[in-house]
Design an enzyme around this catalytic site. Structure first.
Site, short mmCIF file in Angstrom:
data_model
loop_
_atom_site.label_atom_id
_atom_site.label_comp_id
_atom_site.label_asym_id
_atom_site.label_seq_id
_atom_site.Cartn_x
_atom_site.Cartn_y
_atom_site.Cartn_z
N CYS A 55 29.35 38.28 78.52
CA CYS A 55 30.58 37.46 78.88
C CYS A 55 31.29 37.04 79.47
O CYS A 55 31.39 36.27 80.30
CB CYS A 55 31.57 37.07 77.14
SG CYS A 55 30.12 36.63 75.79
N SER A 476 33.50 33.54 63.00
CA SER A 476 32.90 32.91 64.34
C SER A 476 32.68 31.45 63.99
O SER A 476 32.92 31.50 63.47
CB SER A 476 31.94 34.05 64.24
OG SER A 476 31.85 33.69 65.48
#
Length: 573
Positions: A55, A476
């Site tokens: 990320c 999530s």
């Protein structure tokens, strides 16, 4: 300027100007800065780079392009780093407790460095989930000219000729555990799901919050949806370096941008895109930093009037790179503007309004990612807020990826995420049950872990359409299925979820906005009188500190807040 007017000065002059600052200049020269550098506006570059996971992996390189832009525009960049936790890597482990805590540490650490060095402006470079709200919160506190740039989404992986994301790997774990997927296929999927740098590729938390950044106006419109590993992203970074200098010259500050109107625009973007429930938590915290009055009912009101327009994963067919190819975040803004669902006059970091920016959107002919207003996926958005005797302060349900609006069944109670995951694997959980995962709230966890390991494992089994899950933890952005999170008050502070027992009947009624356990007030009060708070899981260190200061999820799980003590961690005692 008249002769009596004071000489214009920069914030950084307090560090760099005058004979008494010679020691500071000596140290800055040793770091490579010239006297000419120090006469220019000094721009902090807050980087969230780590080499742990994809990320944020590319952010060091991206920062160089930002710095180039700052120098070209007449400024001096000074880069520093803060922390980042990879949600995808820590998911399902004790390490996930660090994720939400890191949001506060990111905001605190950027604030400290920027205040300590008296920067004239700031660019915050973000990637994984909590780095986005954390950097925005820091910009709000500092209230100096600045912006947030998201590092961009990862490209989709390929498995059996299909586009895949990390969501598919999580769900494959459940499929594999039930013997429906071979070891070889699981390994092949693992090897191919994440082809390089960039944040997780669906409308999960990172991409949801990056979209919020543009709708808040704190990121340039069109910048965040540009994929990570592209020349275009490097060009965007360089332009952001130019832009922050313009913000400094015009003295445009976050307090002029992040207003109630801007936050409502961001909520509309979450609803229209089927975004993550984590946006509720983060936008509440972002509002708190600017003393903007916002409560969780506002999310329900805005979602109820906003159509779901984007067919993005986890519930849809498309990834974040597909959204960019279709026209990007500006196209979503344009749709909502056409529907009169945005505050058109909200200011952005470009100095233009969101309406002026959205009107420049370019839709790719034939794209199917963002639906026309005449053909939405659903007439209302993806978020709803429920209340009831099981969640008197409220809880959040995401209405994407499932069609159930009503569920009733006996409780199957677990005291932690690990227990619940084991319940999926050993088939303790049965069809028709309401899975209750408690002591995972902001204080109880501590850190309010995401339950993707559990929900993805369920999604990979025949239970996917036959159970519901409620928790005082989080979900999530990759979660799909009937899941209710952020239940408040949480178990660790004596919320009703703490005294639910196996077999208690629980009703989840979305249309009535109700989450209820079938107990009378007297029965519930009797159980709560006999309840005793468990020993804290951590008695020293950052988790202990966090647990002692964090507010209820219904207030954004903020720390060091001015919210009255009675609301801390949702305490009812």
């Amino acid at each position: 300027m008249t002769e009596k007017s004071p000489k214009p000065h920069k914030r950084s002059d307090a560090i760099t100007e005058g004979p008494n600052r010679a020691p500071a200049r000596a140290m800055l020269r040793a770091a490579g800065f010239t006297p000419e550098d120090l006469r220019k506006p000094i721009i902090g570059i807050a980087n969230t780079w780590i080499e742990i996971g994809p990320c944020n992996l590319h952010l060091r390189e991206l920062a160089e392009h930002i710095k180039q832009g700052v120098r070209e525009a007449g400024g001096t960049p000074m880069e520093f780093n803060t922390v980042s936790i990879s949600d995808g890597i820590t998911m399902g482990s004790e390490g996930m407790k660090a994720s939400l805590v890191s949001r506060e540490v990111i905001a605190d650490s950027i604030e400290l460095v920027a205040r300590g060095n008296l920067f004239d402006g700031l660019i915050a470079l973000s990637g994984c989930d909590k780095t986005i709200p954390g950097t925005i919160m820091a910009l709000e506190r500092l209230d100096i000219p600045g912006l947030m740039l998201y590092g961009g989404s990862i490209a989709p992986g390929k498995f059996h000729a299909q586009k895949v994301t990390i969501q598919d790997v999580f769900e494959a774990v459940g499929t594999h555990a039930r013997g429906k997927m071979s070891d070889a296929d699981l390994e092949e999927l693992e090897h191919n799901a994440c082809p390089g740098a960039g944040a997780c590729g669906g409308q999960f938390t990172a991409n949801t919050m990056s979209m919020c950044g543009e709708f808040l106006g704190i990121s340039p419109m069109g910048a965040n949806s540009v994929p990570a590993m592209t020349v275009e992203k490097q060009q965007v970074a360089r332009r952001c370096g130019h832009l922050v200098m313009e913000l400094v010259r015009r003295d445009i500050r976050p307090s002029q941008i992040i207003t109630r109107k801007a936050i409502e625009n961001a909520i509309a973007s979450v609803a229209a895109s089927g975004g993550s429930t984590n946006a509720v938590l983060h936008l509440l915290a972002i509002a708190h930093e600017m003393d903007v009055e916002l409560n969780i009912e506002d999310f329900d009101k805005i979602s109820s009037r906003t159509p779901l327009l984007c067919e993005l994963k986890p519930a849809g067919r498309f990834t974040a790179t597909d959204l960019h190819d279709a026209g990007g975040i500006p196209l979503v803004a344009q749709r909502l503007l056409e529907a009169n669902l945005l505050h058109a006059d909200a200011l952005t970091v470009t100095g233009k309004t969101i309406a002026e920016e959205a009107k420049q959107a370019k839709e790719t002919p034939g794209q199917e990612v963002v639906r026309p207003l005449t053909d939405p996926i659903k007439a209302t958005g993806g978020l709803m807020i429920l209340k009831g005797n099981l969640a008197s302060e409220g809880c959040v349900v995401k209405l994407v990826g499932h069609k159930k609006l009503f569920f009733e069944g006996p409780a199957r109670v677990f005291e932690s995420e690990e227990e619940a995951f084991a319940g999926v694997e050993d088939r303790t959980i049965q069809a028709g049950e309401v899975v209750v995962v408690r002591y995972e709230g902001p204080k109880g966890g501590p850190g309010m872990r995401e339950m993707l390991g559990v929900t993805a494992a369920i999604a990979g089994t025949e239970l996917a359409e036959t159970v519901a899950l409620i928790t005082d933890g989080r979900f999530s952005g990759a979660t799909r299925g009937l899941s209710v999170g952020h239940v408040a008050p949480e178990a660790a502070n004596g919320g009703a979820i703490a005294v639910v027992r196996n077999g208690d009947i629980i009703t989840l009624d979305v249309e009535r906005r109700e989450l209820r356990v079938h107990l009378t007030d007297a029965e519930l009060e009797a159980r709560l009188r006999n309840w005793r708070a468990p020993e804290p899981r951590y008695k020293r260190g950052v988790f202990a500190k966090y647990a002692s200061t964090v507010s209820s999820a219904s207030f954004g799980a903020v720390t060091g807040s001015t919210i009255e003590n009675k609301t801390l961690a949702g305490s009812t005692k």
